[in-house]
Design an enzyme around this catalytic site. Sequence first.
Site, PDB file in Angstrom:
ATOM      1  N   ARG A   1      19.195  20.601  70.624  1.00  9.69           N
ATOM      2  CA  ARG A   1      18.255  19.794  71.390  1.00  9.69           C
ATOM      3  C   ARG A   1      18.585  19.947  72.877  1.00  9.69           C
ATOM      4  NH1 ARG A   1      16.063  20.125  67.263  1.00  9.69           N
ATOM      5  NH2 ARG A   1      15.255  18.463  65.905  1.00  9.69           N
TER       6      ARG A   1
ATOM      7  N   ASP B   1      23.739  10.151  67.308  1.00 13.05           N
ATOM      8  CA  ASP B   1      23.984  11.588  67.453  1.00 13.05           C
ATOM      9  C   ASP B   1      23.983  12.008  68.923  1.00 13.05           C
ATOM     10  OD1 ASP B   1      21.305  10.987  67.664  1.00 13.05           O
ATOM     11  OD2 ASP B   1      20.603  12.554  66.329  1.00 13.05           O
TER      12      ASP B   1
ATOM     13  N   ASN C   1      19.489   3.703  66.530  1.00  9.40           N
ATOM     14  CA  ASN C   1      19.089   5.069  66.871  1.00  9.40           C
ATOM     15  C   ASN C   1      20.126   5.665  67.813  1.00  9.40           C
ATOM     16  OD1 ASN C   1      17.582   7.437  67.276  1.00  9.40           O
ATOM     17  ND2 ASN C   1      15.648   6.309  67.320  1.00  9.40           N
TER      18      ASN C   1
ATOM     19  N   ILE D   1      14.254   8.601  60.252  1.00 14.99           N
ATOM     20  CA  ILE D   1      14.020   7.999  61.566  1.00 14.99           C
ATOM     21  C   ILE D   1      13.157   8.895  62.435  1.00 14.99           C
ATOM     22  CG2 ILE D   1      15.160   7.292  63.711  1.00 14.99           C
ATOM     23  CD1 ILE D   1      17.483   6.275  62.081  1.00 14.99           C
ATOM     24  N   SER D   2      13.376  10.208  62.362  1.00 16.23           N
ATOM     25  CA  SER D   2      12.653  11.139  63.236  1.00 16.23           C
ATOM     26  C   SER D   2      11.163  11.198  62.927  1.00 16.23           C
ATOM     27  CB  SER D   2      13.253  12.541  63.126  1.00 16.23           C
ATOM     28  OG  SER D   2      13.165  13.014  61.793  1.00 16.23           O
TER      29      SER D   2
ATOM     30  N   ASP E   1      19.906  14.401  53.426  1.00 15.79           N
ATOM     31  CA  ASP E   1      18.692  15.163  53.103  1.00 15.79           C
ATOM     32  C   ASP E   1      18.677  16.546  53.734  1.00 15.79           C
ATOM     33  OD1 ASP E   1      18.437  14.371  55.713  1.00 15.79           O
ATOM     34  OD2 ASP E   1      16.345  13.740  55.553  1.00 15.79           O
TER      35      ASP E   1
ATOM     36  N   ASP F   1      23.531  14.881  57.172  1.00 16.87           N
ATOM     37  CA  ASP F   1      22.697  13.847  56.569  1.00 16.87           C
ATOM     38  C   ASP F   1      22.464  14.181  55.102  1.00 16.87           C
ATOM     39  OD1 ASP F   1      22.569  12.547  58.955  1.00 16.87           O
ATOM     40  OD2 ASP F   1      20.479  13.060  59.397  1.00 16.87           O
TER      41      ASP F   1
ATOM     42  N   ASN G   1      26.914   3.385  63.672  1.00 16.10           N
ATOM     43  CA  ASN G   1      28.233   3.794  64.168  1.00 16.10           C
ATOM     44  C   ASN G   1      29.213   4.053  63.028  1.00 16.10           C
ATOM     45  OD1 ASN G   1      27.775   3.559  67.080  1.00 16.10           O
ATOM     46  ND2 ASN G   1      27.636   1.351  66.726  1.00 16.10           N
ATOM     47  N   ASN G   2      28.891   3.567  61.827  1.00 15.52           N
ATOM     48  CA  ASN G   2      29.799   3.754  60.689  1.00 15.52           C
ATOM     49  C   ASN G   2      30.059   5.225  60.392  1.00 15.52           C
ATOM     50  OD1 ASN G   2      29.967   1.001  60.310  1.00 15.52           O
ATOM     51  ND2 ASN G   2      28.380   0.929  58.725  1.00 15.52           N
TER      52      ASN G   2
END
Length: 349
Positions: free
Chosen positions: A211, A277, A274, A307-308, A183, A181, A163-164
């Site tokens: 998405r 977003d 997670n 994470i993905s 990356d 992000d 949440n930051n």
Amino acid sequence: MTTLNLIAIRDGESNGGFYSPAKEKAAIRGPFHHRLHLFRRLRHVAKLKLFLVLFTFCGFFWFFSRIPSSLGWNIHPSSSSFSPSRGGYTVLINTWKRNSLLKQCVAHYASCHGTDAIHVIWSESDPPSASLTDYLNKVVIAKSHTAHKPTFKFDVNEEDNLNNRFKPIKDIRTDAIFSIDDDVIVPCGALDFAFTVWQTAPSTMVGFVPRMHWLGEKKDTHASYKYGGWWSVWWTGAYSMVLSKAAFFHRMYLDMYTNQMPASIREYVMRERNCEDIAMSFLVANATAAPPIWVKGKIHEIGSYGISSLKDHSTKRHKCVNDFVSLYGTLPLVSTDVKAVDARKEWFW
């Protein structure tokens, strides 16, 4: 003279008065060779016409490509187009123990004309080192191509919490936030185009990673939903979210996410590590009752993990969508198939 010779001479006389070896050869070759000669001539003419068509097309292309500059239009955004008085955007970079990627990310976005400020969300247990801070401050100044140099700052958090990345930012000068992000690299031209799209609809999210949600089988008379990844979007052309890993939104949503969105959703994100977003997509859709806008543009992922990439990532995303629907009491996401495309870079549209 024999009868046969008389006939030969008379034939010659009847065809022009004189005997001609060339005429005799042509008579021997017959109509087939005549057609072959005609075909070769036609093929030569066709090649000539094709060359003329291509030459004409190239001429028109060159002529019309010169029109914008001759009329004073500039198809490449100049630095003056994103002066502080017009806003620009604040780049909000989420990072986690990948300083080499962070250095590349900061250097790239510092070079984009629309960047007014760069904030790095830091949630590691140890604060950023003085050497890293000094290095990135120098990189921002060196890479910037504008007279107005972007400001740079670490937003340091005491706890590791997804949440930051959506905490309100004090003393920023822009309404536009570009969330990214560490990356992910979006070329500056695509980024500036997305910014102009966002300016036409500043209350919605505008991004590069679409998405979708899908209606699944009913469970206990209640509707269930599935989270659709990139291949779902590619196959159908429909989407209902743009991920905050590369998206514009208004800075007011940072305050709404932190102070107005149900605390149960922030607790869920912190516990599951997670779906922050997806939570932002729900928040904006609930506030606007409108879909986001997907901007077509190539992005480059420079990292090798995240994470993905975890095995159960899709299962967790399905669960997030359904749990957020339960917490909201409704599904605020709105589907669309509209896509923003920079026609200056498209041959067919």
